[in-house]
Design a protein around this motif. Structure first.
Motif, PDB file in Angstrom:
ATOM      1  N   GLY A 110       0.825  -1.201   0.000  1.00  0.00           N
ATOM      2  CA  GLY A 110       0.000   0.000   0.000  1.00  0.00           C
ATOM      3  C   GLY A 110       0.858   1.250   0.000  1.00  0.00           C
ATOM      4  O   GLY A 110       2.033   1.231  -0.373  1.00  0.00           O
ATOM      5  N   TRP A 111       0.269   2.339   0.427  1.00  0.00           N
ATOM      6  CA  TRP A 111       0.946   3.640   0.453  1.00  0.00           C
ATOM      7  C   TRP A 111       0.325   4.480   1.560  1.00  0.00           C
ATOM      8  O   TRP A 111      -0.725   4.126   2.105  1.00  0.00           O
ATOM      9  CB  TRP A 111       0.818   4.318  -0.905  1.00  0.00           C
ATOM     10  CG  TRP A 111       1.712   5.503  -1.161  1.00  0.00           C
ATOM     11  CD1 TRP A 111       1.326   6.806  -1.294  1.00  0.00           C
ATOM     12  CD2 TRP A 111       3.140   5.496  -1.322  1.00  0.00           C
ATOM     13  NE1 TRP A 111       2.416   7.599  -1.548  1.00  0.00           N
ATOM     14  CE2 TRP A 111       3.549   6.827  -1.570  1.00  0.00           C
ATOM     15  CE3 TRP A 111       4.103   4.490  -1.292  1.00  0.00           C
ATOM     16  CZ2 TRP A 111       4.884   7.178  -1.766  1.00  0.00           C
ATOM     17  CZ3 TRP A 111       5.426   4.844  -1.499  1.00  0.00           C
ATOM     18  CH2 TRP A 111       5.806   6.173  -1.728  1.00  0.00           C
ATOM     19  N   GLU A 112       0.974   5.604   1.873  1.00  0.00           N
ATOM     20  CA  GLU A 112       0.509   6.433   2.986  1.00  0.00           C
ATOM     21  C   GLU A 112      -0.876   7.016   2.759  1.00  0.00           C
ATOM     22  O   GLU A 112      -1.573   7.339   3.717  1.00  0.00           O
ATOM     23  CB  GLU A 112       1.499   7.579   3.233  1.00  0.00           C
ATOM     24  CG  GLU A 112       2.829   7.162   3.841  1.00  0.00           C
ATOM     25  CD  GLU A 112       3.831   6.673   2.801  1.00  0.00           C
ATOM     26  OE1 GLU A 112       3.452   6.597   1.599  1.00  0.00           O
ATOM     27  OE2 GLU A 112       4.980   6.371   3.167  1.00  0.00           O
ATOM     28  N   GLN A 113      -1.279   7.184   1.506  1.00  0.00           N
ATOM     29  CA  GLN A 113      -2.569   7.784   1.216  1.00  0.00           C
ATOM     30  C   GLN A 113      -3.069   7.309  -0.135  1.00  0.00           C
ATOM     31  O   GLN A 113      -2.315   6.791  -0.949  1.00  0.00           O
ATOM     32  CB  GLN A 113      -2.461   9.307   1.211  1.00  0.00           C
ATOM     33  CG  GLN A 113      -1.548   9.865   0.135  1.00  0.00           C
ATOM     34  CD  GLN A 113      -1.313  11.355   0.269  1.00  0.00           C
ATOM     35  OE1 GLN A 113      -0.310  11.775   0.814  1.00  0.00           O
ATOM     36  NE2 GLN A 113      -2.245  12.143  -0.228  1.00  0.00           N
ATOM     37  N   ILE A 122      -7.547   5.757  -6.633  1.00  0.00           N
ATOM     38  CA  ILE A 122      -6.618   4.653  -6.420  1.00  0.00           C
ATOM     39  C   ILE A 122      -6.564   4.396  -4.918  1.00  0.00           C
ATOM     40  O   ILE A 122      -6.033   5.200  -4.153  1.00  0.00           O
ATOM     41  CB  ILE A 122      -5.208   4.989  -6.941  1.00  0.00           C
ATOM     42  CG1 ILE A 122      -5.258   5.355  -8.424  1.00  0.00           C
ATOM     43  CG2 ILE A 122      -4.269   3.815  -6.716  1.00  0.00           C
ATOM     44  CD1 ILE A 122      -3.939   5.859  -8.956  1.00  0.00           C
ATOM     45  N   GLU A 123      -7.121   3.284  -4.495  1.00  0.00           N
ATOM     46  CA  GLU A 123      -7.172   2.950  -3.073  1.00  0.00           C
ATOM     47  C   GLU A 123      -5.864   2.290  -2.655  1.00  0.00           C
ATOM     48  O   GLU A 123      -5.446   1.303  -3.256  1.00  0.00           O
ATOM     49  CB  GLU A 123      -8.355   2.030  -2.797  1.00  0.00           C
ATOM     50  CG  GLU A 123      -9.702   2.654  -3.151  1.00  0.00           C
ATOM     51  CD  GLU A 123     -10.861   1.726  -2.901  1.00  0.00           C
ATOM     52  OE1 GLU A 123     -10.637   0.611  -2.369  1.00  0.00           O
ATOM     53  OE2 GLU A 123     -12.000   2.095  -3.230  1.00  0.00           O
ATOM     54  N   GLU A 136      -8.941  -6.475  -3.543  1.00  0.00           N
ATOM     55  CA  GLU A 136      -9.812  -5.427  -3.018  1.00  0.00           C
ATOM     56  C   GLU A 136      -9.473  -4.051  -3.576  1.00  0.00           C
ATOM     57  O   GLU A 136     -10.373  -3.289  -3.958  1.00  0.00           O
ATOM     58  CB  GLU A 136      -9.713  -5.405  -1.490  1.00  0.00           C
ATOM     59  CG  GLU A 136     -10.243  -6.673  -0.833  1.00  0.00           C
ATOM     60  CD  GLU A 136      -9.854  -6.773   0.630  1.00  0.00           C
ATOM     61  OE1 GLU A 136      -9.312  -5.776   1.176  1.00  0.00           O
ATOM     62  OE2 GLU A 136     -10.077  -7.839   1.227  1.00  0.00           O
ATOM     63  N   ARG A 137      -8.179  -3.717  -3.624  1.00  0.00           N
ATOM     64  CA  ARG A 137      -7.781  -2.348  -3.971  1.00  0.00           C
ATOM     65  C   ARG A 137      -7.609  -2.119  -5.470  1.00  0.00           C
ATOM     66  O   ARG A 137      -7.620  -0.989  -5.928  1.00  0.00           O
ATOM     67  CB  ARG A 137      -6.456  -1.997  -3.289  1.00  0.00           C
ATOM     68  CG  ARG A 137      -6.386  -2.278  -1.805  1.00  0.00           C
ATOM     69  CD  ARG A 137      -7.042  -1.192  -0.988  1.00  0.00           C
ATOM     70  NE  ARG A 137      -6.671  -1.331   0.408  1.00  0.00           N
ATOM     71  CZ  ARG A 137      -7.425  -1.949   1.337  1.00  0.00           C
ATOM     72  NH1 ARG A 137      -8.596  -2.457   0.987  1.00  0.00           N
ATOM     73  NH2 ARG A 137      -7.021  -2.041   2.586  1.00  0.00           N
ATOM     74  N   ALA A 197       2.413   6.851  -9.601  1.00  0.00           N
ATOM     75  CA  ALA A 197       1.283   6.556  -8.713  1.00  0.00           C
ATOM     76  C   ALA A 197       1.779   5.514  -7.719  1.00  0.00           C
ATOM     77  O   ALA A 197       1.292   4.386  -7.658  1.00  0.00           O
ATOM     78  CB  ALA A 197       0.091   6.050  -9.506  1.00  0.00           C
ATOM     79  N   CYS A 198       2.794   5.886  -6.951  1.00  0.00           N
ATOM     80  CA  CYS A 198       3.588   4.939  -6.181  1.00  0.00           C
ATOM     81  C   CYS A 198       2.802   4.220  -5.084  1.00  0.00           C
ATOM     82  O   CYS A 198       1.872   4.765  -4.492  1.00  0.00           O
ATOM     83  CB  CYS A 198       4.766   5.650  -5.524  1.00  0.00           C
ATOM     84  SG  CYS A 198       6.029   6.253  -6.643  1.00  0.00           S
ATOM     85  N   TYR A 199       3.242   2.997  -4.823  1.00  0.00           N
ATOM     86  CA  TYR A 199       2.859   2.241  -3.634  1.00  0.00           C
ATOM     87  C   TYR A 199       3.824   1.064  -3.530  1.00  0.00           C
ATOM     88  O   TYR A 199       4.674   0.866  -4.405  1.00  0.00           O
ATOM     89  CB  TYR A 199       1.395   1.775  -3.692  1.00  0.00           C
ATOM     90  CG  TYR A 199       1.041   0.871  -4.850  1.00  0.00           C
ATOM     91  CD1 TYR A 199       0.908  -0.507  -4.681  1.00  0.00           C
ATOM     92  CD2 TYR A 199       0.797   1.392  -6.120  1.00  0.00           C
ATOM     93  CE1 TYR A 199       0.550  -1.333  -5.741  1.00  0.00           C
ATOM     94  CE2 TYR A 199       0.446   0.574  -7.180  1.00  0.00           C
ATOM     95  CZ  TYR A 199       0.331  -0.788  -6.986  1.00  0.00           C
ATOM     96  OH  TYR A 199      -0.015  -1.600  -8.038  1.00  0.00           O
ATOM     97  N   PHE A 200       3.723   0.308  -2.450  1.00  0.00           N
ATOM     98  CA  PHE A 200       4.558  -0.878  -2.276  1.00  0.00           C
ATOM     99  C   PHE A 200       3.754  -2.110  -2.663  1.00  0.00           C
ATOM    100  O   PHE A 200       2.614  -2.290  -2.225  1.00  0.00           O
ATOM    101  CB  PHE A 200       5.041  -0.994  -0.825  1.00  0.00           C
ATOM    102  CG  PHE A 200       6.051   0.052  -0.441  1.00  0.00           C
ATOM    103  CD1 PHE A 200       7.386  -0.094  -0.774  1.00  0.00           C
ATOM    104  CD2 PHE A 200       5.656   1.194   0.241  1.00  0.00           C
ATOM    105  CE1 PHE A 200       8.319   0.875  -0.434  1.00  0.00           C
ATOM    106  CE2 PHE A 200       6.577   2.172   0.596  1.00  0.00           C
ATOM    107  CZ  PHE A 200       7.917   2.007   0.256  1.00  0.00           C
ATOM    108  N   GLY A 201       4.357  -2.954  -3.496  1.00  0.00           N
ATOM    109  CA  GLY A 201       3.671  -4.154  -3.943  1.00  0.00           C
ATOM    110  C   GLY A 201       4.613  -5.091  -4.662  1.00  0.00           C
ATOM    111  O   GLY A 201       5.838  -4.901  -4.662  1.00  0.00           O
TER     112      GLY A 201
END
Length: 267
Positions: A110-113, A122-123, A136-137, A197-201
């Motif tokens: 995920g990400w901080e926001q 983008i959830e 889910e996201r 559109a960063c996040y960890f995955g």
């Protein structure tokens, strides 16, 4: 255009000398500006300029190239202007750049926001379980916007993800929208990864996106590193998310892409 250019110049503490529009801003306005002291910059609007600024800083901190953030408010982002000719021959350098980005590891998925692509949210809520996050996201979040037959196919795939995706792959720092249009190159080198559109995955998500609209040549994989077992089977699952986003943003012309990917995944 003038008000956006002047706002960018003011954020840099200078006086606007000239401004010109830039291509590629499907979901935001994008300008190149020059100040009377000779400085140049890129000014961009967006759904959340402060969040995008944080993402660009995270990419740069990884050692991967990205434009330096020169200023940001809730309304605009001002960035370094990078050289870019979009010439061919940068596949190997792109492989090295993406490998550096993916070497950064988060504690969860995920990400901080949350973020958005225009009106498409983008959830990014944190999850310790990767199949649950993706289901889910990235898949089920589109269900309210799909017709019943397509929604049922997405629901069936989401239910099967624990058997299709690794439970806890290393949470790599992802660009999140990595396609050729978001890679700036000059002289065979990558000068910047833009519009993140960063996040960890799972690192394969970026690789799948990069192959959706034109796969890089073998030099990319040679520089990036060996593929994980089963990567080809997971690729269409990961490509479904950008395909669904495009369907919602740009309409029924992308329905065929979504259905073809589902056909491959559910064959």
């Amino acid at each position: 255009m003038t008000s956006l250019a002047e706002a960018g110049a003011a954020l840099l503490g200078g006086r606007l000398a000239w401004a010109e529009p830039m291509g590629g801003g499907d979901l935001s306005s994008l300008l190149r500006i020059g100040l009377d002291d000779g400085r140049e910059a890129v000014v961009k609007t967006g759904p959340d300029p402060l969040a995008e600024a944080a993402m660009l800083r995270a990419i740069r901190a990884s050692g991967a190239p990205a434009p330096a953030v020169l200023g940001a408010t809730t309304a605009i982002l001002v960035m370094e202007r990078l050289p870019a000719s979009r010439a061919d021959g940068a596949d190997a350098d792109l492989g090295r750049a993406v490998a550096r980005l993916h070497a950064v590891t988060g504690e969860s998925y995920g990400w901080e926001q949350d973020f958005s692509f225009g009106p498409v949210r983008i959830e990014n809520g944190w999850s310790p379980d990767w199949p649950s996050f993706w289901g889910e996201r990235r898949l089920l979040c589109h269900r309210p916007f799909l017709d019943p037959p397509l929604a049922r196919r997405i629901e069936a795939l989401a239910a099967a993800l624990p058997e299709r995706l690794p439970a806890r792959p290393r949470p790599a720092l992802l660009h999140g929208d990595l396609w050729g249009g978001n890679v700036l190159t000059e002289g065979g080198r990558v000068t910047g990864l833009i519009d993140p559109a960063c996040y960890f995955g799972h690192a394969e998500v970026d690789l799948a996106m990069l192959a959706l609209f034109g796969r890089p040549g073998p030099a990319f994989r040679a520089a990036y590193g060996q593929a994980e077992p089963g990567c080809a089977d997971r690729e269409p699952i990961y490509q479904l998310w950008p395909a669904l986003v495009h369907l919602r943003l740009f309409g029924s012309g992308y329905r065929g892409m979504v259905e073809r990917l589902l056909d491959v995944v559910q064959a």
